[in-house]
Design a protein around this motif. Structure first.
Motif, PDB file in Angstrom:
ATOM      1  N   GLY A  18       0.590  -1.379   0.004  1.00  0.00           N
ATOM      2  CA  GLY A  18      -0.044  -0.012  -0.152  1.00  0.00           C
ATOM      3  C   GLY A  18       0.337   1.436   0.039  1.00  0.00           C
ATOM      4  N   VAL A  19       0.679   2.315   0.464  1.00  0.00           N
ATOM      5  CA  VAL A  19       1.250   3.734   0.379  1.00  0.00           C
ATOM      6  C   VAL A  19       1.917   3.665   1.646  1.00  0.00           C
ATOM      7  N   SER A  20       2.243   3.659   3.022  1.00  0.00           N
ATOM      8  CA  SER A  20       2.893   3.041   3.865  1.00  0.00           C
ATOM      9  C   SER A  20       4.305   2.729   2.991  1.00  0.00           C
ATOM     10  N   GLY A  21       5.452   3.138   3.334  1.00  0.00           N
ATOM     11  CA  GLY A  21       6.377   2.153   2.947  1.00  0.00           C
ATOM     12  C   GLY A  21       7.334   3.059   1.941  1.00  0.00           C
ATOM     13  N   ASP A  22       8.910   2.987   2.075  1.00  0.00           N
ATOM     14  CA  ASP A  22       9.252   3.486   0.688  1.00  0.00           C
ATOM     15  C   ASP A  22      10.970   3.647   0.563  1.00  0.00           C
ATOM     16  N   LYS A  23      11.368   3.496  -0.890  1.00  0.00           N
ATOM     17  CA  LYS A  23      12.466   2.451  -1.009  1.00  0.00           C
ATOM     18  C   LYS A  23      13.113   3.693  -2.058  1.00  0.00           C
ATOM     19  N   ILE A  24      14.359   3.259  -2.525  1.00  0.00           N
ATOM     20  CA  ILE A  24      15.516   4.630  -3.001  1.00  0.00           C
ATOM     21  C   ILE A  24      14.960   3.977  -4.691  1.00  0.00           C
ATOM     22  N   THR A 143      14.852  23.292  -1.861  1.00  0.00           N
ATOM     23  CA  THR A 143      16.333  23.606  -1.097  1.00  0.00           C
ATOM     24  C   THR A 143      16.362  21.853  -1.141  1.00  0.00           C
ATOM     25  N   LEU A 144      17.896  21.725  -2.029  1.00  0.00           N
ATOM     26  CA  LEU A 144      17.903  20.357  -2.112  1.00  0.00           C
ATOM     27  C   LEU A 144      18.715  19.649  -0.852  1.00  0.00           C
ATOM     28  N   CYS A 145      17.914  18.466  -1.187  1.00  0.00           N
ATOM     29  CA  CYS A 145      17.993  17.645   0.486  1.00  0.00           C
ATOM     30  C   CYS A 145      18.542  16.052  -0.514  1.00  0.00           C
ATOM     31  N   SER A 146      18.487  15.367   0.841  1.00  0.00           N
ATOM     32  CA  SER A 146      19.081  13.617  -0.005  1.00  0.00           C
ATOM     33  C   SER A 146      18.767  12.998   0.948  1.00  0.00           C
ATOM     34  N   VAL A 147      18.178  11.379   0.537  1.00  0.00           N
ATOM     35  CA  VAL A 147      17.445  10.578   1.785  1.00  0.00           C
ATOM     36  C   VAL A 147      18.507   9.159   0.858  1.00  0.00           C
ATOM     37  N   ALA A 148      18.752   8.206   1.982  1.00  0.00           N
ATOM     38  CA  ALA A 148      19.402   7.768   2.559  1.00  0.00           C
ATOM     39  C   ALA A 148      18.459   6.565   3.115  1.00  0.00           C
ATOM     40  N   GLY A 149      18.544   4.879   1.902  1.00  0.00           N
ATOM     41  CA  GLY A 149      18.335   3.104   2.655  1.00  0.00           C
ATOM     42  C   GLY A 149      18.354   2.336   2.070  1.00  0.00           C
ATOM     43  N   TRP A 150      17.654   1.327   3.375  1.00  0.00           N
ATOM     44  CA  TRP A 150      18.186  -0.350   2.274  1.00  0.00           C
ATOM     45  C   TRP A 150      17.028  -0.972   1.817  1.00  0.00           C
ATOM     46  N   GLY A 151      15.930   0.520   1.003  1.00  0.00           N
ATOM     47  CA  GLY A 151      14.651   0.076   0.527  1.00  0.00           C
ATOM     48  C   GLY A 151      15.046  -0.944  -0.873  1.00  0.00           C
ATOM     49  N   HIS A 161      20.867  -4.756  -0.694  1.00  0.00           N
ATOM     50  CA  HIS A 161      22.191  -5.481   0.542  1.00  0.00           C
ATOM     51  C   HIS A 161      23.231  -4.143   1.134  1.00  0.00           C
ATOM     52  N   VAL A 162      23.289  -2.610  -0.124  1.00  0.00           N
ATOM     53  CA  VAL A 162      24.047  -1.284  -0.191  1.00  0.00           C
ATOM     54  C   VAL A 162      23.253  -0.361   0.180  1.00  0.00           C
ATOM     55  N   LEU A 163      23.198   0.286   1.541  1.00  0.00           N
ATOM     56  CA  LEU A 163      22.941   1.724   1.164  1.00  0.00           C
ATOM     57  C   LEU A 163      22.701   2.608  -0.168  1.00  0.00           C
ATOM     58  N   ARG A 164      21.333   3.385  -0.066  1.00  0.00           N
ATOM     59  CA  ARG A 164      21.575   3.724  -1.195  1.00  0.00           C
ATOM     60  C   ARG A 164      21.198   5.254  -1.030  1.00  0.00           C
ATOM     61  N   GLU A 165      21.656   6.585  -2.032  1.00  0.00           N
ATOM     62  CA  GLU A 165      21.118   7.474  -1.934  1.00  0.00           C
ATOM     63  C   GLU A 165      20.606   8.104  -2.806  1.00  0.00           C
ATOM     64  N   VAL A 166      19.714   9.239  -2.707  1.00  0.00           N
ATOM     65  CA  VAL A 166      19.039  10.239  -4.001  1.00  0.00           C
ATOM     66  C   VAL A 166      18.518  11.229  -3.695  1.00  0.00           C
ATOM     67  N   ASP A 167      18.593  12.078  -4.147  1.00  0.00           N
ATOM     68  CA  ASP A 167      18.731  14.127  -4.434  1.00  0.00           C
ATOM     69  C   ASP A 167      17.603  14.135  -4.399  1.00  0.00           C
ATOM     70  N   GLY A 168      17.105  14.702  -4.056  1.00  0.00           N
ATOM     71  CA  GLY A 168      15.461  15.017  -3.985  1.00  0.00           C
ATOM     72  C   GLY A 168      15.650  16.871  -3.765  1.00  0.00           C
ATOM     73  N   LYS A 169      14.246  17.621  -4.083  1.00  0.00           N
ATOM     74  CA  LYS A 169      14.110  19.396  -4.079  1.00  0.00           C
ATOM     75  C   LYS A 169      12.999  19.014  -3.049  1.00  0.00           C
ATOM     76  N   ILE A 170      12.685  19.984  -2.028  1.00  0.00           N
ATOM     77  CA  ILE A 170      11.123  20.222  -1.428  1.00  0.00           C
ATOM     78  C   ILE A 170      10.387  20.788  -1.833  1.00  0.00           C
ATOM     79  N   GLN A 171       9.353  20.091  -2.543  1.00  0.00           N
ATOM     80  CA  GLN A 171       8.082  20.826  -2.998  1.00  0.00           C
ATOM     81  C   GLN A 171       6.939  21.349  -2.132  1.00  0.00           C
ATOM     82  N   ALA A 172       6.452  21.788  -3.086  1.00  0.00           N
ATOM     83  CA  ALA A 172       5.442  22.757  -2.870  1.00  0.00           C
ATOM     84  C   ALA A 172       4.038  21.568  -2.065  1.00  0.00           C
ATOM     85  N   ASN A 173       3.173  21.997  -1.930  1.00  0.00           N
ATOM     86  CA  ASN A 173       1.623  21.608  -1.446  1.00  0.00           C
ATOM     87  C   ASN A 173       1.636  20.633  -1.342  1.00  0.00           C
TER      88      ASN A 173
END
Length: 251
Positions: A18-24, A143-151, A161-173
């Protein structure tokens, strides 16, 4: 249970549908131990194992999402590649699971949780705390931010198995003032298994801050380019976090 066989455990981890839970999605492998505040969480619910993320914000406490709560939780600190046991690893059981008192499972409102560790984490080069965003700090749209996870890296795939990361910008609304929406272009963002992991942004002094916690997405698939990746806004809960730590820490 000690995490005696990480290859087997990571293979059987399942994500909540469902909608809960996310991965890189569409990210890259992080440099080993470049995010020493990251915690890998093994959640036990009804004889199943769920794998999520968390943030070490105090030697005794990990911050994560409330929908990641379970019957018992084991935390792994100092990890990068879950398939390769490393001297940097610290495997610590969670003693107290403290979801926000007003967490709503249906709407994901107040999707925040503190985990008190059974023993204090040793601060090393690979295991360190990170500061949370304060209530008076403003992180503007774009604002440019980043998030990482093993998802997982595809909607129905296995966790990484390895930590992965991705950049993203803060959005409106975003849905509410206590949430932040952020993602990158195209499909770049989070997906199943990254829940509870921190959105990291730089403050006015260019110091990293834990600004958000991966909460949910509003579309079925992680690859949907129109989805919103919704994070719990950490600064909205500064008082709640600090009061819990003050009342429960051994300091």
């Amino acid at each position: 249970m000690l995490l005696v066989d990480w290859v087997a455990i990571t293979a059987v981890c399942v994500g909540i549908a469902g909608v809960s839970g996310d991965k890189i999605i569409d990210g890259t492998e992080a440099k080993a131990h470049s995010r020493p505040y990251m915690a890998y969480l093994e959640i036990h619910i009804n004889n199943k194992i769920y794998c999520y993320g968390g943030t070490l914000i105090h030697p005794e406490f990990i911050l994560s999402a409330a929908h990641c709560q379970g019957e018992s939780i084991m935390a792994l600190l100092g990890a990068h590649d879950l398939s390769k046991r490393n001297r940097s690893w610290q495997v610590i059981p969670v003693m107290d699971i403290l979801p926000h008192e007003n967490y709503n499972n249906a709407t994901q409102a107040n999707d925040i949780m503190l985990l008190k560790l059974k023993r204090t984490a040793r601060i090393t080069n690979e295991v360190q705390t990170i500061s949370i965003a304060k209530s008076n700090e403003v992180f503007k749209i774009d604002t440019l931010c980043s998030v990482a996870g093993w998802g997982t890296t595809v909607t129905k795939g296995p966790i990484s198995h390895v930590l992965r990361e991705v950049d993203g910008k803060i959005q409106a609304n975003c849905p509410s003032d206590s949430q932040i929406c952020a993602r990158g272009p195209g499909s770049k963002g989070t997906c199943n298994g990254d829940s509870g992991s921190p959105l990291i942004c730089s403050d006015s002094k260019n110091s990293p801050r834990a600004v958000g916690l991966v909460s949910y997405r509003d579309r079925k698939t992680c690859e949907d380019v129109h989805r919103r990746n919704v994070y719990t806004k950490v600064s909205a809960y500064q008082d709640w976090i600090e009061n819990k730590i003050k009342s429960l820490s051994s300091d």
